[in-house]
Write a protein that holds these residues in place. Structure first.
Motif, short mmCIF file in Angstrom:
data_model
loop_
_atom_site.label_atom_id
_atom_site.label_comp_id
_atom_site.label_asym_id
_atom_site.label_seq_id
_atom_site.Cartn_x
_atom_site.Cartn_y
_atom_site.Cartn_z
N VAL A 53 0.85 -1.18 0.00
CA VAL A 53 0.00 0.00 0.00
C VAL A 53 0.89 1.25 0.00
CG1 VAL A 53 -1.78 1.27 1.22
CG2 VAL A 53 -1.81 -1.22 1.22
N TYR A 54 0.74 2.05 -1.03
CA TYR A 54 1.49 3.30 -1.15
C TYR A 54 0.50 4.47 -1.14
CZ TYR A 54 5.12 0.11 -2.80
OH TYR A 54 6.01 -0.93 -2.91
N GLU A 55 1.03 5.65 -1.01
CA GLU A 55 0.22 6.86 -1.08
C GLU A 55 0.96 7.88 -1.93
OE1 GLU A 55 -2.47 9.21 2.02
OE2 GLU A 55 -0.32 9.55 2.35
N ALA A 56 0.28 8.27 -3.00
CA ALA A 56 0.84 9.33 -3.86
C ALA A 56 0.25 10.67 -3.44
CB ALA A 56 0.51 9.04 -5.32
N ILE A 57 1.08 11.68 -3.37
CA ILE A 57 0.65 13.00 -2.91
C ILE A 57 0.83 14.01 -4.03
CG2 ILE A 57 1.04 14.85 -1.25
CD1 ILE A 57 2.08 12.76 0.69
N ILE A 58 -0.24 14.70 -4.33
CA ILE A 58 -0.19 15.81 -5.29
C ILE A 58 -0.27 17.10 -4.47
CG2 ILE A 58 -1.35 16.90 -7.24
CD1 ILE A 58 -2.43 14.14 -7.99
N THR A 59 0.82 17.80 -4.40
CA THR A 59 0.93 18.97 -3.53
C THR A 59 0.12 20.16 -4.06
OG1 THR A 59 2.95 19.61 -4.70
CG2 THR A 59 3.19 18.22 -2.74
N PRO A 60 -0.14 21.16 -3.22
CA PRO A 60 -0.99 22.28 -3.64
C PRO A 60 -0.47 23.07 -4.83
CG PRO A 60 -0.75 22.26 -1.25
CD PRO A 60 0.19 21.25 -1.78
N ASP A 61 0.83 23.08 -5.07
CA ASP A 61 1.38 23.87 -6.17
C ASP A 61 1.43 23.09 -7.49
OD1 ASP A 61 3.20 22.10 -5.15
OD2 ASP A 61 4.94 23.36 -5.59
N VAL A 62 0.83 21.87 -7.52
CA VAL A 62 0.87 21.03 -8.71
C VAL A 62 -0.47 21.11 -9.43
CG1 VAL A 62 1.09 18.68 -9.59
CG2 VAL A 62 2.57 19.47 -7.74
N ILE A 63 -0.40 21.30 -10.76
CA ILE A 63 -1.59 21.28 -11.62
C ILE A 63 -1.37 20.21 -12.68
CG2 ILE A 63 -3.03 22.59 -13.22
CD1 ILE A 63 -2.20 25.14 -11.76
N ILE A 64 -2.30 19.25 -12.76
CA ILE A 64 -2.19 18.15 -13.71
C ILE A 64 -3.30 18.31 -14.74
CG2 ILE A 64 -2.30 15.65 -14.04
CD1 ILE A 64 -1.17 15.34 -11.24
N ASN A 65 -2.90 18.35 -16.01
CA ASN A 65 -3.86 18.45 -17.11
C ASN A 65 -3.86 17.09 -17.84
OD1 ASN A 65 -5.64 19.25 -19.06
ND2 ASN A 65 -4.27 20.72 -20.05
N GLY A 66 -4.74 16.18 -17.41
CA GLY A 66 -4.81 14.84 -17.97
C GLY A 66 -5.37 13.86 -16.96
N ASN A 67 -5.63 12.65 -17.43
CA ASN A 67 -6.20 11.61 -16.57
C ASN A 67 -5.14 11.00 -15.65
OD1 ASN A 67 -8.65 12.00 -17.92
ND2 ASN A 67 -8.20 10.38 -19.43
N ILE A 68 -5.61 10.51 -14.51
CA ILE A 68 -4.73 9.87 -13.53
C ILE A 68 -5.26 8.47 -13.24
CG2 ILE A 68 -3.88 9.91 -11.16
CD1 ILE A 68 -3.87 12.92 -11.27
N ILE A 69 -4.37 7.48 -13.33
CA ILE A 69 -4.69 6.09 -12.94
C ILE A 69 -3.71 5.69 -11.85
CG2 ILE A 69 -4.88 3.70 -13.71
CD1 ILE A 69 -5.49 4.75 -16.50
N ALA A 70 -4.23 5.32 -10.71
CA ALA A 70 -3.37 5.01 -9.56
C ALA A 70 -3.79 3.67 -8.95
CB ALA A 70 -3.45 6.11 -8.51
N GLY A 71 -2.79 2.84 -8.63
CA GLY A 71 -3.05 1.59 -7.91
C GLY A 71 -2.89 1.74 -6.42
N SER A 72 -2.52 2.93 -5.97
CA SER A 72 -2.31 3.19 -4.55
C SER A 72 -3.30 4.24 -4.07
CB SER A 72 -0.87 3.68 -4.33
OG SER A 72 -0.65 4.87 -5.06
N ASN A 73 -3.16 4.64 -2.83
CA ASN A 73 -3.97 5.72 -2.29
C ASN A 73 -3.48 7.06 -2.85
OD1 ASN A 73 -5.31 3.79 -0.75
ND2 ASN A 73 -3.97 4.10 1.01
N LEU A 74 -4.40 8.02 -2.90
CA LEU A 74 -4.09 9.35 -3.43
C LEU A 74 -4.47 10.41 -2.41
CD1 LEU A 74 -5.22 9.36 -7.19
CD2 LEU A 74 -2.91 9.66 -6.32
N ARG A 75 -3.56 11.33 -2.23
CA ARG A 75 -3.85 12.53 -1.44
C ARG A 75 -3.69 13.72 -2.40
NH1 ARG A 75 -4.05 13.76 3.98
NH2 ARG A 75 -3.39 11.60 4.45
N ILE A 76 -4.83 14.36 -2.72
CA ILE A 76 -4.84 15.41 -3.74
C ILE A 76 -5.02 16.76 -3.05
CG2 ILE A 76 -5.97 16.26 -5.82
CD1 ILE A 76 -6.89 13.39 -6.34
N LEU A 77 -3.99 17.58 -3.14
CA LEU A 77 -4.05 18.94 -2.60
C LEU A 77 -4.03 19.99 -3.70
CD1 LEU A 77 -1.36 18.45 0.21
CD2 LEU A 77 -3.83 18.11 0.38
#
Length: 250
Positions: free
Chosen positions: A104-128
């Motif tokens: 079990v992993y956790e990917a973190i998208i920090t507040p200063d990150v902007i992603i333009n596209g789809n996201i597929i994750a096999g782990s947990n996600l923390r989206i800021l």
């Protein structure tokens, strides 16, 4: 043989000594010595032979007994080892192999990150931060940022920010005060404290807390509405929702 010899001596003595006194005494003494000697020798043989035979027989019997006991012990020991091996093999055959657990992993998208596209994750996600695209997550999502796109996850904890898109949660959804969702939402259970605009489908229990607002139709197996909650739409509560869930997913 000894008797014939003695008789022969007796006859010679009688011829030489007509009186016969000395010859009879000699004969008697000789006869006594012969009779005394033979029983003593026979007695010794009778006493010694059985003793020696008994000792050898007992020794042989004890040796055979020890060999038998040792062979029985080795036989039982070998039998026990074979039975233990058979039981171990049987347990290994019947016991299912343990399933390998995925890390079990956790990917973190920090507040200063902007992603333009789809996201597929096999782990947990923390989206800021912000995501412009669909999010498909096999684990849980903790959201305090913004998503413009559809969201698919096992669990969703929505603490702040907003979602513009349909939300499909396989298990539980929890939204805090001040959150915004514009789109259809489906989940197994839901506890809502924020604002929603769209269809709400809950296969289990739905709880609307005092700060929640729902603008749309609600379908749930059971519903709990706290004082202060606002609902604008139709409600269908109770019954079997399996057919409704299938139609909604299609």
């Amino acid at each position: 043989m000894k008797k014939n010899k003695s008789n022969f001596k007796k006859a010679i003595d009688e011829l030489l000594n007509p009186n016969g006194s000395g010859s009879s005494e000699a004969y008697e003494s000789e006869n006594e010595q012969e009779t005394d000697f033979e029983p003593v020798e026979a007695q010794d043989i009778q006493e010694s032979a059985p003793q020696e035979f008994d000792r050898s027989e007992r020794q042989d019997f004890s040796d055979l007994k020890e060999e038998a006991s040792s062979s029985d012990f080795s036989y039982h020991e070998d039998t026990a080892k074979e039975s233990t091996k058979e039981e171990t093999l049987r347990e290994e055959e019947t016991t299912p192999a343990p399933k390998e657990e995925k890390p079990v992993y956790e990917a973190i998208i920090t507040p200063d990150v902007i992603i333009n596209g789809n996201i597929i994750a096999g782990s947990n996600l923390r989206i800021l931060g912000k995501i412009f695209g669909n999010v498909d997550c096999e684990g849980a999502i903790v959201l305090s940022g913004n998503i413009e796109g559809d969201v698919n996850a096992r669990n969703l904890q929505f603490t702040a920010g907003g979602i513009q898109g349909n939300v499909s949660i396989r298990e539980d959804i929890l939204t805090d005060k001040g959150t915004q969702v514009r789109g259809d939402v489906s989940a197994k259970t839901a506890v809502l404290s924020g604002n929603m605009e769209g269809e709400l489908l809950v296969r289990g229990d739905l709880e609307l807390r005092s700060t929640s607002t729902v603008l749309g139709n609600i379908k749930a197996r059971a519903i709990s509405i706290n004082s202060g909650s606002r609902i604008k739409g139709m409600m269908d509560v109770g019954g079997d929702l399996e057919e409704t869930v299938t139609e909604y997913e299609e």
